[in-house]
Design a protein around this motif. Structure first.
Motif, mmCIF file in Angstrom:
data_model
loop_
_atom_site.group_PDB
_atom_site.id
_atom_site.type_symbol
_atom_site.label_atom_id
_atom_site.label_comp_id
_atom_site.label_asym_id
_atom_site.label_seq_id
_atom_site.Cartn_x
_atom_site.Cartn_y
_atom_site.Cartn_z
ATOM 1 N N UNK A 94 -38.930 -24.921 -57.564
ATOM 2 C CA UNK A 94 -38.548 -24.669 -56.176
ATOM 3 C C UNK A 94 -37.064 -24.976 -55.968
ATOM 4 N N UNK A 95 -36.219 -24.172 -56.517
ATOM 5 C CA UNK A 95 -34.770 -24.375 -56.429
ATOM 6 C C UNK A 95 -34.268 -24.283 -54.990
ATOM 7 N N UNK A 96 -34.779 -23.356 -54.222
ATOM 8 C CA UNK A 96 -34.262 -23.079 -52.883
ATOM 9 C C UNK A 96 -34.509 -24.230 -51.916
ATOM 10 N N UNK A 117 -27.282 -31.453 -62.660
ATOM 11 C CA UNK A 117 -27.286 -31.034 -61.248
ATOM 12 C C UNK A 117 -26.297 -29.892 -61.033
ATOM 13 N N UNK A 118 -25.111 -29.993 -61.627
ATOM 14 C CA UNK A 118 -24.110 -28.922 -61.499
ATOM 15 C C UNK A 118 -24.622 -27.626 -62.119
ATOM 16 N N UNK A 119 -25.280 -27.736 -63.267
ATOM 17 C CA UNK A 119 -25.844 -26.546 -63.914
ATOM 18 C C UNK A 119 -26.859 -25.874 -62.995
ATOM 19 N N UNK A 120 -27.728 -26.666 -62.393
ATOM 20 C CA UNK A 120 -28.761 -26.103 -61.523
ATOM 21 C C UNK A 120 -28.163 -25.545 -60.231
ATOM 22 N N UNK A 121 -27.130 -26.198 -59.714
ATOM 23 C CA UNK A 121 -26.508 -25.736 -58.469
ATOM 24 C C UNK A 121 -25.685 -24.470 -58.673
ATOM 25 N N UNK A 122 -25.278 -24.196 -59.885
ATOM 26 C CA UNK A 122 -24.490 -22.988 -60.158
ATOM 27 C C UNK A 122 -25.209 -21.743 -59.668
ATOM 28 N N UNK A 123 -26.510 -21.738 -59.777
ATOM 29 C CA UNK A 123 -27.292 -20.575 -59.367
ATOM 30 C C UNK A 123 -27.428 -20.471 -57.852
ATOM 31 N N UNK A 126 -23.745 -19.566 -53.720
ATOM 32 C CA UNK A 126 -23.522 -18.780 -52.505
ATOM 33 C C UNK A 126 -23.829 -19.594 -51.249
ATOM 34 N N UNK A 127 -24.622 -20.629 -51.391
ATOM 35 C CA UNK A 127 -24.946 -21.533 -50.290
ATOM 36 C C UNK A 127 -23.703 -22.365 -49.974
ATOM 37 N N UNK A 128 -23.265 -22.364 -48.725
ATOM 38 C CA UNK A 128 -22.049 -23.081 -48.319
ATOM 39 C C UNK A 128 -22.140 -24.568 -48.633
ATOM 40 N N UNK A 129 -23.271 -25.171 -48.354
ATOM 41 C CA UNK A 129 -23.452 -26.601 -48.617
ATOM 42 C C UNK A 129 -23.312 -26.909 -50.112
ATOM 43 N N UNK A 130 -23.864 -26.066 -50.941
ATOM 44 C CA UNK A 130 -23.766 -26.225 -52.399
ATOM 45 C C UNK A 130 -22.317 -26.065 -52.838
ATOM 46 N N UNK A 131 -21.683 -25.028 -52.347
ATOM 47 C CA UNK A 131 -20.291 -24.764 -52.725
ATOM 48 C C UNK A 131 -19.391 -25.944 -52.357
ATOM 49 N N UNK A 132 -19.567 -26.486 -51.153
ATOM 50 C CA UNK A 132 -18.749 -27.622 -50.712
ATOM 51 C C UNK A 132 -19.011 -28.863 -51.571
ATOM 52 N N UNK A 152 -19.373 -23.422 -62.533
ATOM 53 C CA UNK A 152 -20.226 -23.089 -61.393
ATOM 54 C C UNK A 152 -19.422 -22.426 -60.275
ATOM 55 N N UNK A 153 -18.178 -22.846 -60.117
ATOM 56 C CA UNK A 153 -17.334 -22.324 -59.030
ATOM 57 C C UNK A 153 -16.460 -21.144 -59.465
ATOM 58 N N UNK A 154 -16.502 -20.786 -60.714
ATOM 59 C CA UNK A 154 -15.560 -19.795 -61.255
ATOM 60 C C UNK A 154 -15.696 -18.393 -60.672
#
Length: 192
Positions: A94-96, A117-123, A126-132, A152-154
């Protein structure tokens, strides 16, 4: 404390059961064995977690409850490998709905946890909270974590990220990190 690998045994049972292609099933007796701890798998097999997600609707296991149990085990565990495995399993299930959990993991004292955590958040970038959260993690001191955050941010077209990549490229003590940051900054196509 429940042992995280007992819950992860669900995945092991999937591998050992007679699953038909495109029709994975988890039988009730297998679930009971897992919950009773009658198996001994210790590592997450992500492909099998994916098979579990596809399991037919007759399965009595509630994915949300399983995620909650994994999260509880994650917080109770002191074993870094087990915590990393739990991060992977939670992401696959349940990533979302667990974005906040992964953002919190970016602050873990252990670099292996922050890296995963960074690896999982890479996907989910597009989520603003994740990006920040990932942008804030560009200050991480661990090289492996920083590489994952940069990657992840590339693909995000944001001048702040390019500026931060350029700052890292100009001042980070590790030459490899400097080169990676500058390489991605140049490929992002945003001029200063």
């Amino acid at each position: 404390m429940k042992k995280p690998y007992l819950y992860l045994c669900l995945i092991f049972v999937l591998a050992c059961s007679s699953l038909r292609p495109h029709e994975p099933r988890i039988e009730g007796s297998e679930i009971e064995k897992i919950q009773a701890g009658h198996t001994s798998a210790k590592r997450v097999n992500v492909d099998l977690v994916s098979a579990f997600k596809k399991a037919n609707s007759e399965s009595i296991i509630d994915v949300q409850q399983l995620v909650k149990e994994y999260q509880q085990d994650y917080f109770e565990s002191e074993d870094i490998d087990a915590k990393t495995d739990l991060l992977i399993a939670i992401a696959e299930l349940d990533r979302i709905n667990t974005v906040g959990f992964f953002i919190e993991a970016l602050s873990d004292p252990e670099p292996e946890i922050r890296r995963e955590a960074a690896i999982q958040l890479k996907q989910m970038v597009v989520n603003t909270e994740v990006r920040e959260a990932l942008i804030r993690s560009l200050d991480d001191r661990d090289a492996d974590v920083l590489i994952e955050v940069i990657e992840a941010l590339s693909d995000v077209k944001d001048k702040r990220i390019v500026d931060k990549f350029n700052d890292i490229g100009a001042s980070h003590p590790d030459q490899m990190i400097r080169e990676i940051a500058l390489d991605y900054a140049s490929k992002m196509g945003i001029s200063e």
